[in-house]
Enzyme design. Structure first.
Site, PDB file in Angstrom:
ATOM      1  N   ASP A  18      13.498 -36.393 -22.244  1.00  0.00           N
ATOM      2  CA  ASP A  18      14.408 -35.251 -22.124  1.00  0.00           C
ATOM      3  C   ASP A  18      14.373 -34.626 -20.725  1.00  0.00           C
ATOM      4  O   ASP A  18      13.370 -34.728 -20.009  1.00  0.00           O
ATOM      5  CB  ASP A  18      14.000 -34.143 -23.100  1.00  0.00           C
ATOM      6  CG  ASP A  18      14.258 -34.517 -24.558  1.00  0.00           C
ATOM      7  OD1 ASP A  18      14.578 -35.680 -24.838  1.00  0.00           O
ATOM      8  OD2 ASP A  18      14.117 -33.610 -25.403  1.00  0.00           O
ATOM      9  N   HIS A 165       9.149 -36.134 -21.674  1.00  0.00           N
ATOM     10  CA  HIS A 165      10.036 -35.447 -20.735  1.00  0.00           C
ATOM     11  C   HIS A 165       9.917 -36.078 -19.345  1.00  0.00           C
ATOM     12  O   HIS A 165       8.809 -36.271 -18.857  1.00  0.00           O
ATOM     13  CB  HIS A 165       9.692 -33.957 -20.663  1.00  0.00           C
ATOM     14  CG  HIS A 165       9.950 -33.244 -21.961  1.00  0.00           C
ATOM     15  ND1 HIS A 165       9.135 -33.384 -23.057  1.00  0.00           N
ATOM     16  CD2 HIS A 165      10.956 -32.409 -22.338  1.00  0.00           C
ATOM     17  CE1 HIS A 165       9.623 -32.659 -24.060  1.00  0.00           C
ATOM     18  NE2 HIS A 165      10.721 -32.058 -23.654  1.00  0.00           N
TER      19      HIS A 165
HETATM   20 ZN   LIG Z   1      14.928 -30.229 -23.089  1.00  0.00          ZN
END
Ligand SMILES: [Zn+2]
Length: 206
Positions: A18, A165
């Site tokens: 992400d 992430h």
């Molecule tokens: Zn996010």
């Protein structure tokens, strides 16, 4: 309402990333997956795609999936329905302008999700909302490489979706943890597939 895994007996797992694309860390993640021959899904922020278009194009060219993670990363439950629609459609438009593709999957920022957001995401956009099994790995908080690995390795199981992430701050712990995890996955005979590939597989088996 949020999909964390799919039912399958096949040894497939979906790694997801992400908040990118990020100029420092997205290339490192892409290099790791190129070396191991696996595919991943990048839930990109529309503004970040505009800022780093070549990274979005590289991810796609190397066989990965790009998913919608909104345009500016708000908590969608704080927004009006119109603002939610705008966040999703501008992100989709930015990704399309840069890559030429239509995104097909979505992950809510902060997992901010409710009935209103869900009906927009599914009815208006047709996206499945994608979660993950290893939520307590919390790689975004830099808890240490061991913590990230320990809280993800148990979810290297058939049909799992894993979250990491590649954007926001120092992601070097994530890069090292993912390096270890994808080698474990490969050693255990897992194929690393995109979220859409994972969903298709489940649909075929239903
Ligand atoms: Zn996010």
């Amino acid at each position: 309402m949020i999909l964390n895994c799919v039912e399958t007996t096949k040894r497939v797992v979906a790694f997801t990333f992400d908040d990118g694309p990020d100029v420092n860390y997205t290339p490192q993640i892409l290099d790791l997956f190129r070396e191991i021959g696996g595919k991943a899904t990048f839930f990109m922020i529309g503004n970040q795609v505009k800022a780093n278009p070549e990274l979005a194009r590289r991810a796609l060219a190397e066989g990965h999936e790009i998913g919608n993670h909104t345009n500016t990363h708000p908590n969608l439950t704080d927004l009006s329905p119109d603002e939610v629609i705008r966040e999703l459609s501008i992100a989709a438009q930015n990704i399309k302008e840069v890559t030429g593709i239509e995104v097909r999957t979505f992950r809510p920022p902060y997992f901010g999700y409710n009935e209103t957001v869900h009906s927009i995401v599914t009815d208006k956009f047709g996206y499945p909302a994608i979660g993950a099994m290893n939520m307590n790995a919390t790689d975004w908080s830099n808890p240490g490489v061991e913590h990230i690995v320990e809280h993800s390795v148990d979810h290297l199981s058939a049909g799992s979706i894993l979250i990491f992430h590649d954007g926001w701050g120092d992601r070097s712990q994530t890069v090292e943890a993912v390096r270890q995890l994808i080698h474990m996955a490969a050693d255990r005979g897992y194929q690393m597939v995109t979220v859409s590939e994972l969903l298709q597989l489940a649909a075929c088996e239903v």
